[in-house]
Write a protein that holds these residues in place. Structure first.
Motif, mmCIF file in Angstrom:
data_model
loop_
_atom_site.group_PDB
_atom_site.id
_atom_site.type_symbol
_atom_site.label_atom_id
_atom_site.label_comp_id
_atom_site.label_asym_id
_atom_site.label_seq_id
_atom_site.Cartn_x
_atom_site.Cartn_y
_atom_site.Cartn_z
ATOM 1 N N ILE A 50 25.549 85.330 24.013
ATOM 2 C CA ILE A 50 26.106 84.038 23.579
ATOM 3 C C ILE A 50 27.120 84.176 22.438
ATOM 4 C CG2 ILE A 50 24.290 83.360 21.897
ATOM 5 C CD1 ILE A 50 25.548 80.960 24.526
ATOM 6 N N ARG A 51 26.848 85.085 21.508
ATOM 7 C CA ARG A 51 27.794 85.354 20.419
ATOM 8 C C ARG A 51 27.889 86.855 20.225
ATOM 9 N NH1 ARG A 51 25.365 80.639 19.330
ATOM 10 N NH2 ARG A 51 23.438 81.758 18.941
ATOM 11 N N CYS A 163 31.930 78.870 25.939
ATOM 12 C CA CYS A 163 30.593 79.376 26.290
ATOM 13 C C CYS A 163 30.580 80.360 27.453
ATOM 14 C CB CYS A 163 29.697 78.189 26.599
ATOM 15 S SG CYS A 163 27.996 78.660 26.902
ATOM 16 N N GLN A 200 19.181 75.836 31.263
ATOM 17 C CA GLN A 200 20.403 75.907 30.442
ATOM 18 C C GLN A 200 20.944 74.506 30.214
ATOM 19 O OE1 GLN A 200 20.298 78.750 32.638
ATOM 20 N NE2 GLN A 200 20.062 80.086 30.896
ATOM 21 N N PRO A 233 18.979 70.078 26.521
ATOM 22 C CA PRO A 233 19.701 69.040 27.240
ATOM 23 C C PRO A 233 21.173 68.952 26.850
ATOM 24 C CG PRO A 233 18.481 68.068 25.446
ATOM 25 C CD PRO A 233 18.259 69.556 25.356
ATOM 26 N N GLN A 261 28.148 69.951 18.655
ATOM 27 C CA GLN A 261 29.190 71.014 18.652
ATOM 28 C C GLN A 261 30.323 70.712 17.683
ATOM 29 O OE1 GLN A 261 27.729 73.286 19.972
ATOM 30 N NE2 GLN A 261 26.849 72.813 21.943
ATOM 31 N N ILE A 300 25.826 72.931 16.136
ATOM 32 C CA ILE A 300 27.193 72.705 15.647
ATOM 33 C C ILE A 300 27.937 74.032 15.606
ATOM 34 C CG2 ILE A 300 28.559 72.064 13.595
ATOM 35 C CD1 ILE A 300 26.418 69.916 13.055
ATOM 36 N N ILE A 301 29.164 74.015 16.120
ATOM 37 C CA ILE A 301 30.026 75.199 16.021
ATOM 38 C C ILE A 301 31.139 74.868 15.034
ATOM 39 C CG2 ILE A 301 31.642 76.706 17.243
ATOM 40 C CD1 ILE A 301 30.102 76.215 19.791
ATOM 41 N N PHE A 330 26.594 77.441 13.915
ATOM 42 C CA PHE A 330 27.210 78.711 14.322
ATOM 43 C C PHE A 330 28.690 78.742 13.958
ATOM 44 C CE2 PHE A 330 24.127 77.244 17.530
ATOM 45 C CZ PHE A 330 23.151 78.220 17.365
ATOM 46 N N LYS A 331 29.168 79.957 13.627
ATOM 47 C CA LYS A 331 30.613 80.171 13.535
ATOM 48 C C LYS A 331 31.102 80.461 14.942
ATOM 49 C CE LYS A 331 29.976 83.349 10.264
ATOM 50 N NZ LYS A 331 30.204 84.434 9.324
HETATM 51 N N1 SAH Z 1 23.259 74.452 27.136
HETATM 52 C C1 SAH Z 1 23.105 74.224 25.775
HETATM 53 C C2 SAH Z 1 23.567 75.352 24.882
HETATM 54 C C3 SAH Z 1 23.158 76.726 25.096
HETATM 55 S S1 SAH Z 1 23.907 77.870 24.015
HETATM 56 C C4 SAH Z 1 23.947 73.026 25.395
HETATM 57 O O1 SAH Z 1 24.925 72.705 26.034
HETATM 58 O O2 SAH Z 1 23.631 72.456 24.398
HETATM 59 C C5 SAH Z 1 23.269 77.360 22.453
HETATM 60 C C6 SAH Z 1 24.310 77.043 21.447
HETATM 61 O O3 SAH Z 1 25.052 78.202 21.103
HETATM 62 C C7 SAH Z 1 25.367 76.053 21.887
HETATM 63 O O4 SAH Z 1 24.928 74.746 21.828
HETATM 64 C C8 SAH Z 1 26.476 76.321 20.911
HETATM 65 O O5 SAH Z 1 26.340 75.559 19.745
HETATM 66 C C9 SAH Z 1 26.298 77.801 20.579
HETATM 67 N N2 SAH Z 1 27.356 78.611 21.166
HETATM 68 C C10 SAH Z 1 27.609 78.811 22.470
HETATM 69 N N3 SAH Z 1 28.700 79.598 22.621
HETATM 70 C C11 SAH Z 1 29.153 79.885 21.380
HETATM 71 C C12 SAH Z 1 30.258 80.638 20.866
HETATM 72 N N4 SAH Z 1 31.111 81.231 21.680
HETATM 73 N N5 SAH Z 1 30.400 80.744 19.527
HETATM 74 C C13 SAH Z 1 29.526 80.121 18.698
HETATM 75 N N6 SAH Z 1 28.478 79.395 19.123
HETATM 76 C C14 SAH Z 1 28.291 79.273 20.448
#
Ligand code: SAH
Ligand code: SF4
Ligand code: F3S
Length: 442
Positions: A50-51, A163, A200, A233, A261, A300-301, A330-331
């Motif tokens: 994911i990151r 994502c 997911q 959700p 987000q 939150i991103i 998250f950053k």
């Molecule tokens: N399906 C869930 C999220 C799954 S990922 C939804 O839509 O809410 C969990 C969290 O990781 C996300 O909500 C997002 O805030 C964070 N995330 C996903 N991709 C990311 C990225 N590239 N950089 C930083 N944070 C990210």
């Protein structure tokens, strides 16, 4: 010939649930679990992409496994999960010590791979994603506990531009209500008191004519299920029908994860989040109206490509309006292959760091404010574990998902007990057990 396996899991609850599924398959083959990776004949790692940070952790673990394998060349190393797809070439070219690479839809292959391992010397790689695989007939091996994770759908079709999940997990697909119900019943008969439905995009569940509210209600009607949660959700799929089902069943926890987000409409659009900040705040208000005392958490991103200072401040603005009970922050992390990876206006690390700190600070304030509202309430708490700080205290959660610390008294893990909340400190609540007779008077 092979006797034991070690497995470690990174990433979200879906991965935790998948690891339980994998363990079920391994145990059927006669393998037994060991806690010590040095002793294991098979070392598996279920990975998360994911990151960047999540991937780095797995890379450093692979280094550890390699050192073990140098000492014990017969050790079989398997990489599972969300990094498999992406790592495939890297592993084949640079990490020949990895024997097995399986993506999240390929776990059915494991028994055969294990049986044939005696003769095979080549790496085995399968990262094909399926449109249908939901592992419907496979029952996971759950460690004894309180909460049973039940995976109800897999994959994601939302394609938020930041994502990686739609690429690592593939298309959305759901299990039948019938098979989910039978898994829940089995978990209840094994003594689990809390059920968490997983996906997911858990609330875009759809099987035949059955949507998520129908499934949730069917699970709530099962005898012996004391608490039901669901995650994760998407705001787009939260509707009144779902909130009404939640409001009308005491066993469905009074808690909603509502990932924001970002709080600016241009950024939300660029993220492909499909809602505006106005729609989001209206939805949060509707949730609070329909479910009094509900706990709302968010994701939150900060520092998405192109996010200006003013746009970032709108995120703080939405936080002020909604006052989330808690937040995962998250950053932004660039994920190769996603749409956002094609943008060019990335923000410097320092800017992302400062914004993250601002969000965390504001959230701490809101968490405390929300928690202070609970002081003097008597809450039903599920006793889950010993407090990390004190062996004479339990830690348990309210149905609104807040941790409460209280003196052990005569109650035990898995009990539901009334606790008078006496203080809110940091991110937790503190309280005192209420004797049953007193609880009735209150
Ligand atoms: N399906 C869930 C999220 C799954 S990922 C939804 O839509 O809410 C969990 C969290 O990781 C996300 O909500 C997002 O805030 C964070 N995330 C996903 N991709 C990311 C990225 N590239 N950089 C930083 N944070 C990210
Ligand atoms: Fe990722 Fe968006 Fe799907 Fe959540 S909804 S898994 S953030 S693409
Ligand atoms: Fe990570 Fe895959 Fe979950 S990328 S967050 S383990 S779906």
């Amino acid at each position: 010939m092979f006797k034991s396996y070690f497995i470690e899991t990174y990433g979200c609850q879906m991965n935790v649930a998948d690891s339980e599924l994998v363990e079920g398959l391994l145990q059927k083959e006669g393998l037994r679990h060991t806690d010590k990776m040095e002793d294991a004949d098979f070392i598996f790692v279920n990975t998360c992409a994911i990151r960047e940070h999540a991937e780095e952790k797995v890379h450093s673990q692979l280094g550890r496994y390699y050192r073990i394998k140098k000492q014990k060349p017969d050790t079989i190393i398997g990489v599972l999960g969300c990094m498999a797809q992406h790592l495939k070439n890297d592993i084949l070219e640079n990490k020949p010590y990895v024997d097995i690479v399986l993506g999240p839809d390929s776990y059915r292959k494991l028994p055969e791979i294990i049986r044939n391992r005696v003769n095979e010397t080549n790496n085995i790689v399968d990262t094909t994603l399926s449109r249908f695989e939901v592992y419907d007939d496979l029952f996971p091996s759950r460690n004894e506990g309180i909460n049973a994770w039940i995976s109800i759908m897999r994959g994601c079709d939302k394609f938020c531009t930041f994502c990686i999940v739609p690429f690592t997990r593939g298309r959305e697909r759901s299990r039948s209500v019938k098979s989910i119900i039978s898994e829940v019943k089995q978990a209840v008969s094994e003594g689990f008191v809390e059920i968490t439905l997983l996906g997911q995009n858990v609330n875009s569940y759809s099987h035949g004519n059955d949507g998520f509210p129908v499934l949730l209600e069917a699970v709530a009607d099962i005898d012996g299920v004391k608490r039901i949660r669901y995650t994760s959700p998407h705001p787009q799929d939260i509707n009144e029908e779902l909130l009404d089902v939640m409001a009308s069943h005491d066993t469905i926890c009074n808690y909603v994860h509502l990932p924001l987000q970002a709080g600016n409409n241009r950024i939300l659009k660029r993220m492909n989040r499909t809602y505006s900040k106005e729609h989001f705040t209206e939805l949060a208000n509707l949730i609070r109206k329909k479910l009094p005392n509900v706990g709302i958490s968010t994701d939150i991103i900060v520092g998405f490509p192109g996010e200006t200072e003013a746009e970032f401040e709108e995120t703080l603005g939405v936080m002020e309006k909604v006052k989330f009970d808690s937040a995962f922050t998250f950053k932004y992390s660039l994920r190769p292959g996603t749409k956002a990876a094609e943008f060019s206006d990335y923000l410097p690390e320092e800017v992302k760091q400062t914004r993250l700190e601002n969000v965390i600070e504001l959230q701490k304030k809101h968490t405390l404010e929300r928690n202070l509202d609970f002081v003097n309430n008597v809450e039903t708490v599920l006793v889950e574990k010993e407090s990390k700080r004190s062996s004479s205290h339990w830690a348990g959660r309210t149905d609104s998902n807040k941790w409460v610390i209280f003196e052990k008294g005569t109650v035990n893990i898995k009990d539901f007990v009334p606790v008078l909340i006496t203080a809110a400190k940091g991110i937790s609540l503190h309280g005192e057990l209420v004797q049953k007779e007193e609880a009735i008077i209150i």
